[in-house]
Structures are given as C-alpha cells and as structure tokens.
Motif scaffolding. Structure first.
Motif, PDB file in Angstrom:
ATOM      1  N   LYS A  99      50.210 -48.055  16.427  1.00 25.42           N
ATOM      2  CA  LYS A  99      49.624 -48.316  15.115  1.00 25.42           C
ATOM      3  C   LYS A  99      50.435 -47.553  14.073  1.00 25.42           C
ATOM      4  N   TYR A 100      51.120 -48.303  13.195  1.00 22.03           N
ATOM      5  CA  TYR A 100      51.941 -47.676  12.166  1.00 22.03           C
ATOM      6  C   TYR A 100      51.070 -47.127  11.044  1.00 22.03           C
ATOM      7  N   HIS A 101      51.500 -45.987  10.486  1.00 27.69           N
ATOM      8  CA  HIS A 101      50.766 -45.298   9.434  1.00 27.69           C
ATOM      9  C   HIS A 101      51.445 -45.588   8.092  1.00 27.69           C
ATOM     10  N   VAL A 102      50.719 -46.250   7.182  1.00 28.66           N
ATOM     11  CA  VAL A 102      51.254 -46.661   5.889  1.00 28.66           C
ATOM     12  C   VAL A 102      50.588 -45.844   4.786  1.00 28.66           C
ATOM     13  N   LEU A 103      51.403 -45.288   3.879  1.00 28.94           N
ATOM     14  CA  LEU A 103      50.887 -44.628   2.681  1.00 28.94           C
ATOM     15  C   LEU A 103      51.040 -45.583   1.503  1.00 28.94           C
ATOM     16  N   VAL A 104      49.920 -45.961   0.889  1.00 24.91           N
ATOM     17  CA  VAL A 104      49.923 -46.849  -0.274  1.00 24.91           C
ATOM     18  C   VAL A 104      49.738 -45.989  -1.520  1.00 24.91           C
ATOM     19  N   VAL A 105      50.745 -45.998  -2.395  1.00 24.39           N
ATOM     20  CA  VAL A 105      50.704 -45.203  -3.622  1.00 24.39           C
ATOM     21  C   VAL A 105      50.559 -46.171  -4.795  1.00 24.39           C
ATOM     22  N   GLU A 106      49.350 -46.287  -5.297  1.00 20.94           N
ATOM     23  CA  GLU A 106      49.027 -47.289  -6.311  1.00 20.94           C
ATOM     24  C   GLU A 106      47.828 -46.792  -7.112  1.00 20.94           C
ATOM     25  N   ASP A 107      47.968 -46.711  -8.457  1.00 19.48           N
ATOM     26  CA  ASP A 107      46.886 -46.172  -9.269  1.00 19.48           C
ATOM     27  C   ASP A 107      45.850 -47.218  -9.663  1.00 19.48           C
ATOM     28  N   GLU A 108      46.174 -48.511  -9.524  1.00 17.53           N
ATOM     29  CA  GLU A 108      45.185 -49.554  -9.794  1.00 17.53           C
ATOM     30  C   GLU A 108      44.318 -49.744  -8.549  1.00 17.53           C
ATOM     31  N   ARG A 109      43.068 -49.344  -8.650  1.00 18.35           N
ATOM     32  CA  ARG A 109      42.189 -49.312  -7.473  1.00 18.35           C
ATOM     33  C   ARG A 109      42.023 -50.686  -6.839  1.00 18.35           C
ATOM     34  N   SER A 110      41.951 -51.724  -7.650  1.00 19.92           N
ATOM     35  CA  SER A 110      41.734 -53.055  -7.087  1.00 19.92           C
ATOM     36  C   SER A 110      42.906 -53.471  -6.202  1.00 19.92           C
ATOM     37  N   ILE A 111      44.130 -53.168  -6.649  1.00 19.72           N
ATOM     38  CA  ILE A 111      45.312 -53.508  -5.850  1.00 19.72           C
ATOM     39  C   ILE A 111      45.371 -52.638  -4.609  1.00 19.72           C
ATOM     40  N   SER A 112      45.109 -51.345  -4.780  1.00 24.05           N
ATOM     41  CA  SER A 112      45.127 -50.431  -3.641  1.00 24.05           C
ATOM     42  C   SER A 112      44.116 -50.850  -2.583  1.00 24.05           C
ATOM     43  N   ASP A 113      42.901 -51.162  -3.016  1.00 23.91           N
ATOM     44  CA  ASP A 113      41.854 -51.563  -2.072  1.00 23.91           C
ATOM     45  C   ASP A 113      42.230 -52.870  -1.366  1.00 23.91           C
ATOM     46  N   TYR A 114      42.823 -53.797  -2.106  1.00 23.97           N
ATOM     47  CA  TYR A 114      43.217 -55.086  -1.523  1.00 23.97           C
ATOM     48  C   TYR A 114      44.294 -54.888  -0.452  1.00 23.97           C
ATOM     49  N   VAL A 115      45.333 -54.120  -0.785  1.00 22.95           N
ATOM     50  CA  VAL A 115      46.418 -53.889   0.169  1.00 22.95           C
ATOM     51  C   VAL A 115      45.894 -53.132   1.395  1.00 22.95           C
ATOM     52  N   LYS A 116      45.053 -52.129   1.150  1.00 19.32           N
ATOM     53  CA  LYS A 116      44.506 -51.366   2.266  1.00 19.32           C
ATOM     54  C   LYS A 116      43.672 -52.257   3.190  1.00 19.32           C
ATOM     55  N   LYS A 117      42.852 -53.105   2.617  1.00 18.81           N
ATOM     56  CA  LYS A 117      42.013 -54.005   3.411  1.00 18.81           C
ATOM     57  C   LYS A 117      42.868 -54.937   4.263  1.00 18.81           C
ATOM     58  N   GLU A 118      43.900 -55.529   3.660  1.00 21.20           N
ATOM     59  CA  GLU A 118      44.747 -56.475   4.388  1.00 21.20           C
ATOM     60  C   GLU A 118      45.555 -55.786   5.483  1.00 21.20           C
ATOM     61  N   LEU A 119      46.086 -54.612   5.190  1.00 24.06           N
ATOM     62  CA  LEU A 119      46.878 -53.901   6.189  1.00 24.06           C
ATOM     63  C   LEU A 119      46.004 -53.387   7.332  1.00 24.06           C
ATOM     64  N   THR A 120      44.809 -52.933   7.000  1.00 21.29           N
ATOM     65  CA  THR A 120      43.885 -52.483   8.044  1.00 21.29           C
ATOM     66  C   THR A 120      43.526 -53.637   8.971  1.00 21.29           C
ATOM     67  N   PHE A 121      43.324 -54.811   8.407  1.00 21.35           N
ATOM     68  CA  PHE A 121      43.040 -56.008   9.204  1.00 21.35           C
ATOM     69  C   PHE A 121      44.189 -56.320  10.148  1.00 21.35           C
ATOM     70  N   GLU A 122      45.434 -55.998   9.731  1.00 17.86           N
ATOM     71  CA  GLU A 122      46.614 -56.237  10.559  1.00 17.86           C
ATOM     72  C   GLU A 122      46.890 -55.078  11.503  1.00 17.86           C
ATOM     73  N   ASP A 123      45.934 -54.154  11.606  1.00 24.16           N
ATOM     74  CA  ASP A 123      45.984 -53.032  12.555  1.00 24.16           C
ATOM     75  C   ASP A 123      46.947 -51.925  12.142  1.00 24.16           C
TER      76      ASP A 123
END
Length: 231
Positions: free
Chosen positions: A2-26
């Motif tokens: 399981k790869y560990h990704v750091l998402v650096v994004e100050d817009e919460r909606s974009i951060s939450d979206y990317v986090k949700k999609e990446l988490t779904f992809e394990d």
C-alpha cells in the motif's frame, strides 16, 4: 504493497475528493493544507511518504519552495505538481526544480491514477543501493535501515542525513555544508541543528560501548568512519 501518498492542497473540497478516490484505490493518504504542515508531515511520516501530490499556490510556503526542501530531505521521493498554474514557464520551473510530473487543474481522476501508476513503475525499476557499515545496513531505495538485523525507524530528515554521510564515507564535512546539502541553502536555522540531528542518529544507529559510526572532526564537523565499510 500500500503506497503512502501525501496530498498538499489548501482547497478542502479538492483535497477531500482526491483523498477519497485514492483511498478507494487502496492508497494510504495523508493530507496537508499549507507548506509548513506539508514539510513537517513529510519529515515525520511513518511509514515514509512514497509520493507527494503538491499544489503550487498554498499558504505559508509556496509549492516550489516545498518541492525544493522536500528534495533536500529525501531526493528520491517522487513529487507531482497538481496545480491550476498552466503557464509553460511555471511547468518548466517546476520540472527544473525536481518535480517528477506536472498535472494542471481541472484534471480527471483517471489521468491522475495513470500518472501515479507510471511513477511507481519507474520507481520499481530503479537500482537498489544498499550500504553495509558494521552492524548497520541501509537500503536507500526502500528507505529502510537495520541495526544488528533489527529495523530502526528514522525520520525523513534523519534518513537523508544518514544517506548523505554514507554517500560521503570517510570525508570530513563541515556543518555549513551539511546544512546546505541536506536542509537546503534557503534553510534559516543554525548550525547546531546539525549537532542535534547527529545526536538523534547516534542514539538510533550506534551500539552501547562501541565507538560511534559518526565521528566528530574537531574544528570541521563530522564524518562517517571509513574503516567501518564492508559492502
């Protein structure tokens, strides 16, 4: 794995979206919302960060500054700019500063996932560099270290400093040069920062009642003892 990704994004909606999609992809995902927080998380993350998705226009420290400092801490960690800055000059500046890829907003998640897969395919083919120093073994590509066969946890900064010593085995290095090469020339800390991190390293990699692997060179700085090298 399981790869560990750091998402650096100050817009919460974009951060939450990317986090949700990446988490779904394990993927394992950690989020930061400004440059200072990103650097702190990057350095202290356990397990280590495998890839960074970095916005350019973030508070406190801009993305280009964060990129440069991260590459000083751990130069082999892939960093992908994920930003609305689509001017060709910005792309060139980001790639020249060490970014491994550059994706402009708006983007499709399928493209981001494809770019991540490409990054990890390239990463998996990179030659492993393993150092053996008496009781210490370090695998720089896997970002792991062992003392007498036991795994030891190092922060990103500690690992970068140890790797720097390994790459300059037997060479006496001044504190100023260590700060410039490991922390970066824009770091505004004091030279005693190096002393503190050498103490941290010694406490983790040295054996009781044995000479330290990292020697103090009076009037100069430090060096990794050259007589310790095996392979």
């Amino acid at each position: 794995m399981k790869y560990h990704v750091l998402v650096v994004e100050d817009e919460r909606s974009i951060s939450d979206y990317v986090k949700k999609e990446l988490t779904f992809e394990d993927y394992q995902v950690t989020a930061a919302f400004d440059g200072e927080e990103a650097l702190e998380l990057f350095e202290k993350a356990q397990p280590a960060i495998d890839v960074v998705l970095l916005d350019w226009m973030i508070p406190k420290l801009d993305g280009l500054t964060v990129l440069r400092r991260m590459k000083k801490i751990q130069p082999n960690t892939p960093i992908i700019f994920l930003t609305a800055r689509d001017y060709i000059g910005d792309k060139v500046a980001g790639l020249d500063a060490g970014a491994d890829d550059y994706i402009t907003k708006p983007f499709e998640i399928e493209e981001l996932l494809a770019r991540l897969r490409l990054i990890f395919r390239k990463w998996s083919t990179v030659r492993t560099t393993v150092y053996a120093v008496e009781h210490l073994k370090v695998d720089t590509s896997a970002h792991t270290a062992w003392v007498s066969g036991e795994s030891v946890n190092l922060t990103q900064r500690e690992f970068a400093l140890l790797t720097y010593f390994l790459e300059h085995q037997g060479v006496a290095i001044s504190r100023a040069d260590i700060l410039d090469d490991v922390w970066g020339m824009d770091f505004d800390g004091q030279e005693n920062t190096v002393d503190a991190y050498v103490r941290y390293l010694r406490s983790k990699i040295d054996l009781d009642d044995e000479p330290s692997l990292i020697e103090t060179v009076r009037g100069v700085g430090y060096r990794l003892r050259s007589d310790t090298f095996g392979s």
